[in-house]
Design a protein around this motif. Structure first.
Motif, PDB file in Angstrom:
ATOM      1  N   THR A   1      61.284  75.404  -6.137  1.00 41.24           N
ATOM      2  CA  THR A   1      62.107  74.789  -7.169  1.00 41.24           C
ATOM      3  C   THR A   1      63.248  75.732  -7.540  1.00 41.24           C
ATOM      4  N   VAL A   2      64.332  75.162  -8.020  1.00 38.08           N
ATOM      5  CA  VAL A   2      65.457  75.964  -8.490  1.00 38.08           C
ATOM      6  C   VAL A   2      64.980  76.938  -9.563  1.00 38.08           C
ATOM      7  N   GLU A   3      64.145  76.432 -10.473  1.00 36.03           N
ATOM      8  CA  GLU A   3      63.671  77.255 -11.581  1.00 36.03           C
ATOM      9  C   GLU A   3      62.801  78.408 -11.104  1.00 36.03           C
ATOM     10  N   CYS A   4      62.008  78.165 -10.079  1.00 37.49           N
ATOM     11  CA  CYS A   4      61.155  79.225  -9.536  1.00 37.49           C
ATOM     12  C   CYS A   4      61.999  80.362  -8.977  1.00 37.49           C
TER      13      CYS A   4
ATOM     14  N   GLU B   1      51.775  73.013 -10.045  1.00 35.80           N
ATOM     15  CA  GLU B   1      52.216  71.633 -10.242  1.00 35.80           C
ATOM     16  C   GLU B   1      52.044  70.811  -8.971  1.00 35.80           C
TER      17      GLU B   1
ATOM     18  N   GLN C   1      56.593  74.093   0.969  1.00 40.97           N
ATOM     19  CA  GLN C   1      57.674  74.068  -0.023  1.00 40.97           C
ATOM     20  C   GLN C   1      57.153  73.991  -1.452  1.00 40.97           C
TER      21      GLN C   1
ATOM     22  N   PRO D   1      55.155  76.299 -10.354  1.00 34.87           N
ATOM     23  CA  PRO D   1      55.498  75.224  -9.413  1.00 34.87           C
ATOM     24  C   PRO D   1      54.416  74.962  -8.372  1.00 34.87           C
TER      25      PRO D   1
END
Length: 331
Positions: A294-297, A114, A290, A111
């Motif tokens: 991420t939720v996935e992180c 990204e 921030q 993330p």
């Protein structure tokens, strides 16, 4: 059957909900007894819970593991940090006692990379300048020339975990990439598809410079007034790492001149003050620390933690174990 572990998980309820998905919790509970401490900074509660504990899972705000604390850890063998940096709680005493340490920072690499890539594209296309102008009611503010990614050289300072992921994304999209990292070998650079160079060459020749170096004494204000002056007119700086790496006053001077652009996720003072001069500059893209959020992180951090403890319980090599030498090179 292998002996069941006693695992202490020291993390606030909100952190546990954010990081440990139900499947990760189930994996931990399958390994043995899980004891939960709601305040990771409560040294007294930790000392009371440590006797008989084989694995300690730490989180943000962890209690420093000093000799006094570790004197209560009669069976502790593994500390599994469910986030990234461990420097705020790891002590030399842990290594003297032979404790093993692992961490889940790999979950943050993608993330953050990204966001660095998104920043890079925005800076090349001057999106931040157009956005400021449009919000102010203007149409097509005059901006420095816009450029495409595949026509640009991108310089990456720091090519370890997050830097390497960022490089992978850039190379996949066809960008030319150069890297500066004292620990990157020619073989490692070739594997990433980049060319190594010194910092001055990188700064002089790159259209965008992205910082992914660790927070170490030798990297403090690695990018200062002299280094910023080497960057070509119209070049841009990306920082999703730490403001420690940059002389922020020198950067502000360059940005105020309009000569450079920047995208920043990290600052010397956080939250960034409402009256910060960075806020009023149309050539600066700002986000509030921030990049990894991420939720996935977050769920990935919990999954890595569970995976490492499973590996430990099965006598398998850990994927993200930290040695004392490796820790000295990490931010």
């Amino acid at each position: 059957m292998a002996e069941k572990l006693r695992i202490v998980l020291a993390a606030t309820p909100s952190y546990r909900e954010m990081v440990f998905a139900p499947e990760s919790v189930a994996r931990l509970e399958a390994l043995g007894e899980v004891v939960v401490l709601d305040d990771p900074g409560d040294a007294g509660a930790l000392c009371a819970a440590l006797p008989g504990t084989g694995v300690l899972i730490t989180s943000w705000g962890a209690t420093p593991l000093t000799a006094d604390v570790l004197d209560h850890a009669d069976q502790l063998r593994l500390v599994a940090h469910s986030a990234s940096s461990v420097k705020h709680f790891v002590t030399d005493e842990m290594f003297r006692r032979g404790l093993r340490i692992t961490q889940a920072g790999q979950a943050m690499a993608e993330p953050v990379a990204e966001v660095s890539l998104a920043f890079t594209l925005s800076l090349l296309h001057r999106i931040q300048r157009f956005d400021h102008g449009m919000h102010a009611g203007r149409w097509r503010d005059p901006v420095p020339p816009q450029h495409g990614l595949t026509a640009s050289r991108i310089g990456v300072v720091g090519a370890s975990r997050t830097g390497a992921e960022y490089i992978r994304m850039l190379v996949a999209l066809g960008a030319e990439v150069v890297a500066y990292d004292p620990y990157l070998s020619d073989e490692g650079a070739a594997g990433l598809g980049v060319r190594r160079c010194d910092l001055d060459e990188l700064l002089r020749s790159s259209r965008v410079v992205a910082l992914h170096a660790p927070t170490l004494p030798e990297t403090h204000q690695l990018i200062g007034a002299r280094e910023l002056a080497l960057m070509p007119d119209g070049a841009a700086l990306v920082n999703t790492a730490r403001s420690w790496l940059v002389d922020m006053d020198a950067l502000l001077d360059e940005l105020r001149s309009g000569r450079l652009d920047a995208a920043l996720d990290v600052f010397d003072e956080e939250p960034l003050p409402a009256d910060s001069p960075f806020r009023g500059l149309s050539n600066v893209l700002l986000t509030p620390h921030q990049a990894a959020a991420t939720v996935e992180c977050y769920f990935g951090m919990g999954a890595i933690t569970a995976d490492e403890i499973e590996r430990y319980a099965a006598g398998q090599p850990l994927r993200y174990e930290l040695s004392e030498a490796a820790l000295a090179r990490m931010g």
